[in-house]
Design a protein around this motif. Structure first.
Motif, short mmCIF file in Angstrom:
data_model
loop_
_atom_site.label_atom_id
_atom_site.label_comp_id
_atom_site.label_asym_id
_atom_site.label_seq_id
_atom_site.Cartn_x
_atom_site.Cartn_y
_atom_site.Cartn_z
N UNK A 141 -19.97 -63.20 -25.67
CA UNK A 141 -19.77 -63.33 -24.22
C UNK A 141 -19.87 -62.01 -23.46
N UNK A 142 -19.98 -60.89 -24.17
CA UNK A 142 -20.11 -59.60 -23.50
C UNK A 142 -21.35 -58.87 -24.01
N UNK A 143 -22.00 -58.15 -23.12
CA UNK A 143 -23.14 -57.35 -23.51
C UNK A 143 -22.71 -56.01 -24.07
N UNK A 144 -23.58 -55.39 -24.81
CA UNK A 144 -23.28 -54.10 -25.39
C UNK A 144 -23.19 -53.02 -24.30
N UNK A 145 -24.20 -52.96 -23.45
CA UNK A 145 -24.24 -51.96 -22.37
C UNK A 145 -24.36 -52.57 -20.98
N UNK A 146 -24.76 -53.83 -20.92
CA UNK A 146 -24.91 -54.52 -19.63
C UNK A 146 -24.16 -55.84 -19.70
N UNK A 147 -23.45 -56.21 -18.62
CA UNK A 147 -22.72 -57.48 -18.64
C UNK A 147 -23.65 -58.67 -18.86
#
Length: 193
Positions: A141-147
């Motif tokens: 549900x979360x991006x590594x560097x971008x939402x």
């Protein structure tokens, strides 16, 4: 021949030294102007502010080895998995903009390769091993560097513990280095021939 796992572990261990070397390259290339400083300084300030927020949310600061007492999923971690590294990216980008266009290109390429190929995968393998399904759900549900913008975003709580002691213990050095690095780049513009 070392395998990718050991290369990633070594890169994680040496990330501070690599960061210092990268700054030295940026400083060497620097020919700052008033306009470039004005364009880069907001990125530096934003990056350090993000680091403050992220550092205050983790229960302990990381060292030369990957470690986590618990999985932090609040604060900036509710939006992205690597807010400290995003803070680094903003600081380095700001310094590069202050320094020279070619420095910005070199910084972006080096940062992307270093963090997306080596450092972040090393940390994520540790977190997956330690936290298993909890980390897998968080990663989904979360991006590594971008939402990741999806229904129900952000999928984790935004508020949570914030420890000023951890913040100052972990970020005082970072703040001093950010200020010193910025001043060195600016000074190079002031004292250029």
């Amino acid at each position: 021949m070392p395998d990718m796992k050991s290369i990633r572990a070594k890169a994680f261990h040496l990330r501070g030294g690599i960061w210092t070397l990268l700054f030295a390259v940026i400083l060497f290339m620097a020919y700052p102007t008033k306009l470039s400083v004005a364009g880069g300084l907001p990125f530096v300030i934003l990056g350090q502010a993000l680091r403050f927020w992220a550092a205050g949310c983790i229960g302990r600061y990381r060292g030369e080895r990957v470690g986590a007492l618990s999985l932090t999923t609040w604060g900036p971690y509710a939006f992205v998995r690597n807010p400290l590294y995003i803070g680094n990216a903003l600081i380095g980008l700001g310094w590069s903009i202050m320094a020279a266009p070619l420095a910005a290109v070199i910084f972006v390429i080096t940062f992307v390769l270093l963090y997306t190929v080596l450092i972040v995968p090393h940390e994520e393998s540790f977190l997956l091993e330690k936290f298993g399904g909890e980390y897998s759900r968080y990663r989904d549900i979360t991006g590594s560097f971008f939402p990741k913008f999806s229904s129900g975003w952000p999928g984790v709580r935004i508020s949570g513990p914030f420890d000023v002691k951890v913040l100052w213990a972990s970020e005082l050095h970072s703040l001093l280095m950010t200020v010193a690095g910025s001043l060195l780049i600016i000074a190079k513009g002031i004292f250029k021939a």
